[in-house]
Scaffold this active site. Structure first.
Site, mmCIF file in Angstrom:
data_model
loop_
_atom_site.group_PDB
_atom_site.id
_atom_site.type_symbol
_atom_site.label_atom_id
_atom_site.label_comp_id
_atom_site.label_asym_id
_atom_site.label_seq_id
_atom_site.Cartn_x
_atom_site.Cartn_y
_atom_site.Cartn_z
ATOM 1 N N HIS A 242 103.791 -63.798 -94.486
ATOM 2 C CA HIS A 242 103.296 -65.073 -93.971
ATOM 3 C C HIS A 242 101.773 -65.107 -93.866
ATOM 4 C CE1 HIS A 242 103.427 -69.152 -92.781
ATOM 5 N NE2 HIS A 242 102.521 -68.853 -91.885
ATOM 6 N N TYR A 246 97.645 -67.446 -95.289
ATOM 7 C CA TYR A 246 96.330 -67.809 -94.717
ATOM 8 C C TYR A 246 95.209 -67.086 -95.449
ATOM 9 C CZ TYR A 246 99.464 -69.896 -91.461
ATOM 10 O OH TYR A 246 100.486 -70.648 -90.948
ATOM 11 N N HIS A 393 107.534 -77.208 -100.929
ATOM 12 C CA HIS A 393 106.549 -76.953 -99.861
ATOM 13 C C HIS A 393 105.366 -76.155 -100.389
ATOM 14 C CE1 HIS A 393 104.751 -75.194 -96.262
ATOM 15 N NE2 HIS A 393 105.154 -73.980 -96.631
ATOM 16 N N PHE A 394 105.659 -75.064 -101.119
ATOM 17 C CA PHE A 394 104.499 -74.198 -101.380
ATOM 18 C C PHE A 394 103.690 -74.603 -102.604
ATOM 19 C CE2 PHE A 394 108.052 -71.269 -102.738
ATOM 20 C CZ PHE A 394 107.722 -71.140 -104.080
ATOM 21 N N HIS A 395 104.182 -75.562 -103.387
ATOM 22 C CA HIS A 395 103.292 -76.043 -104.456
ATOM 23 C C HIS A 395 102.289 -77.073 -103.942
ATOM 24 C CE1 HIS A 395 106.027 -73.830 -107.015
ATOM 25 N NE2 HIS A 395 105.069 -73.867 -107.935
ATOM 26 N N ARG A 456 116.963 -72.838 -104.752
ATOM 27 C CA ARG A 456 115.769 -72.344 -105.440
ATOM 28 C C ARG A 456 116.162 -71.118 -106.265
ATOM 29 N NH1 ARG A 456 111.844 -68.972 -101.250
ATOM 30 N NH2 ARG A 456 110.702 -68.628 -103.177
ATOM 31 N N ARG A 457 115.224 -70.624 -107.084
ATOM 32 C CA ARG A 457 115.414 -69.401 -107.850
ATOM 33 C C ARG A 457 116.734 -69.419 -108.622
ATOM 34 N NH1 ARG A 457 113.106 -64.684 -103.728
ATOM 35 N NH2 ARG A 457 110.972 -64.892 -104.459
#
Ligand code: HAS
Ligand code: HEM
Length: 576
Positions: A242, A246, A393-395, A456-457
């Site tokens: 996680h 950041y 979310h992460f794109h 996903r995946r």
């Protein structure tokens, strides 16, 4: 008032010319290597987007000899995509960006030999890990969860890469400690402060991954141990996994706070608040990893809930950033005649591709951040976990807030580091708009599919389509497929600009493109005696790092202790 952070444009730097030129060259190598990795990683992305549109391009890819070896299966391609984009691109870019900026801000002459050593070490680590990846000996995805077992060469290469980043961290942190000794009573210049805080956070964050790879995975893959405990390995992975987000985000925040306001024609709102945001990230980034493991058994719900609350706390400095940076942009638009509650937005300098790309990256992060809060909520997580929602979310976090910011930064950084002029500037603007548009389409398509229950995946375009047809997800599937094509065009335009710039001749004045250091509406006094209480209290970064480590140990040792006590040695599997 000019920030003390970096020499104002045109002022001669205290770094002598030879070391400044050398430092720029190392930073340039890091940045260019980062973007070469992104180029390869991003070219695989559209194939995956087509997969989520129900179109299986892999049999066609398998007919092309070169591609057959490197994207031999959906999962080999996905591993390369995740590793190159999320791990390699970000780490190389940040190692150059946050080596150069703090040293320049502190006006410290670095050991160039050491800086080059870390670059070559990171590259050797990358090339070592690349061999098994390309040979299909490490198709374990970028999270490399055991008991999936890769070749030891992959883990060793990855460990060398991470070790090199820790050496970069060491070089910057030691330079700052040296500066503190020679500048007693002075406030660390804000850009250096942000850089050092990011590196300190990364050092604490990396402890989990280093322990996992060195203590568990390397001995296991070398056959020295009988097996590895998957739960312990995952927990150590997310200790790092996680906060690593950041480590991807804060380098963009450095630019949003320190440079973007000037590029927009305004000022940083408050230097004190910028420092506070980084101090909070330093303390709260790491002790949150269990929010990736709500679904894992044998971890108490109490600890998962504590990590959830700490996750909400680490969203606070991002909320602070949202308001602070929005104020800086409004200040810029006001200076250009903009008025109204939202009417000022039109008055930003939308013709500047570097500013535009970063503002669009920020807009994407409003949605990415909101989705993150959903993921973190223990009650919502079961709905979205392991579905297409998560890549959605992460794109719009790492894939846009970070990547689009880094792309937009290169429009001034590469000319600054190389002494060359930005080429094809007219293509730069559509490249960032298309990236933004493509990723927003992608995000809508993938979040929507995730809510419908699409995993996903999954190489689902090769699966029997009946179940997906029954889900009535034709619209989000089409959006995802279209987004892949839009993103491919955006990437081609961007890399055309970048490569043409790199191959163009140098200008006479190597500093012709200056660092766009912003002034502040509320600057800080350069001395601790004159500084506000907020600046004084956030200055002791080593003490804050100590608090971060303590908090991390407090919330992790009671979770990890029982796992070690009940260690399950599971043998490895090769599923591909
Ligand atoms: Fe996340 C999964 C929670 C932020 C990346 N995340 C992932 C994964 C990645 C990732 C790669 O709790 C997948 C891992 C995997 O493969 O399994 N994430 C959060 C939370 C935040 C968050 C609470 N994530 C990020 C960032 C990333 C990133 C940043 C990369 C850079 N994430 C999760 C959770 C999961 C997860 C769960 C696990 C899901 C699962 O079930 O597997 C927060 O840090 C977000 C806070 C952000 C905000 C937004 C602030 C907005 C700003 C912009 C302002 C805009 C302005 C523009 C001013 C509150 C700063 C104005 C412009 C004008 C024109 C007016
Ligand atoms: C996964 C598409 C750019 C990082 C994925 C997936 C798709 C995709 C569809 C989901 C695959 C699955 O779950 O089966 C694209 C497209 C891109 C792009 C079309 C642009 C052309 C990026 C960028 C980054 C990134 C710029 C980060 C810097 C990742 C990561 C994964 C992923 C970390 C997860 C891999 C895994 O689950 O193991 N991408 N992507 N992508 N992407 Fe991208």
């Amino acid at each position: 008032t000019t920030l003390p952070a970096l020499p104002a444009p045109g002022t001669p730097s205290g770094l002598d010319t030879a070391s400044l030129t050398g430092l720029k060259r190392v930073a340039q190598y890091y940045v260019v290597t980062a973007f070469l990795a992104l180029l390869i990683g991003v070219l695989i992305g559209p194939l995956q987007a087509l997969n989520y549109a129900g179109i299986d391009a892999y049999p066609a890819v398998a007919r092309i000899p070169l591609l057959r070896n490197i994207i031999g299966s959906y999962y080999q391609g996905l591993t390369l995509h995740g590793v190159l984009n999320a791990l390699v691109f970000t780490q190389f870019f940040t190692s150059g960006w946050l080596l150069y900026l703090p040293l320049r801000a502190l006006d410290v002459r670095p050991s160039l030999n050491f800086a080059w050593f870390t670059y070559w070490m990171m590259l050797v680590g990358l090339l070592t890990a690349a061999v098994p990846l390309l040979r299909n000996d490490a198709t374990v995805l970028y999270t490399f969860y055991p008991p999936m077992e890769a070749s030891p060469v992959f883990y060793i290469g990855a460990a060398v890469m991470v070790a090199a980043s820790l050496l970069v961290a060491g070089q910057v942190i030691l330079a700052w400690i040296g500066w503190k000794r020679t500048h007693p009573g002075q406030v660390t210049p804000v850009v250096a402060y942000m850089g050092v805080a990011t590196w300190l956070m990364w050092v604490i964050a990396a402890l989990g991954l280093v322990t996992e790879v060195v203590g568990l995975l390397i001995p296991w893959s070398l056959g020295l141990t009988a097996g590895v405990d998957p739960l312990l390995a995952r927990t150590l992975f997310w200790w790092t996994g996680h906060p690593i987000v950041y480590f991807w985000l804060l380098p963009a925040y450095v630019s949003w706070y320190a440079f973007l306001p000037r590029q927009a024609g305004g000022r940083l709102a408050s230097e004190g608040l910028a420092r506070l945001a980084f101090a909070l990230f330093l303390v709260f980034s790491v002790p949150v990893g269990l929010h990736h493991q709500y679904a894992d058994p044998n971890i108490s719900s109490a600890w998962k809930t504590i990590h959830m609350f700490l996750t909400f706390l680490v969203a606070v400095p991002s909320l602070l950033t949202a308001f602070s940076v929005a104020a800086a942009l409004e200040d810029a638009a006001h200076a250009r005649g903009g008025r109204g509650v939202l009417g000022w937005v039109r008055f930003l300098n939308w013709r500047d591709a570097s500013m535009t790309g970063q503002v669009l990256a920020m807009v994407s992060f409003i949605f990415g951040g909101a989705g993150g809060i959903v993921n973190a909520s223990y009650a919502f997580a079961p709905i979205v976990h392991n579905t297409a929602w998560i890549p959605g979310h992460f794109h719009i976090t790492v894939g846009t807030a970070t990547t689009l910011s880094f792309m937009a930064i290169t429009f001034w950084l590469v000319p600054h580091l190389t002494g060359k002029r930005l080429q094809s500037p007219r293509l730069a603007l559509p490249s960032v708009w298309l990236w933004f548009a493509g990723m927003m389409l992608f995000a809508v398509g993938m979040h929507w599919q995730g809510l419908a229950g699409v995993p996903r995946r999954s190489h689902l375009s090769a699966a029997s389509q009946g179940v997906y047809d029954a889900m009535q997800i034709a619209v989000p599937r089409a959006l995802t497929g279209i987004s892949g094509v839009v993103l491919l065009i955006a990437a081609l335009l961007y890399f055309w600009v970048l490569l043409r710039t790199l191959l163009s001749p140098r200008m006479d004045d190597p500093e012709a493109t200056a660092i766009p250091t912003s002034d502040a509406i509320s600057p800080s006094s350069p001395t601790l005696a004159g500084a506000s209480a907020l600046v004084r209290r956030t200055e002791p970064l080593l003490a804050l790092a100590g608090a971060a480590l303590l908090l991390t140990l407090l919330v992790y040792l009671p979770v990890i202790g029982p796992m070690i006590a009940a260690y399950q040695a599971v043998p490895g599997h090769r599923l591909w």
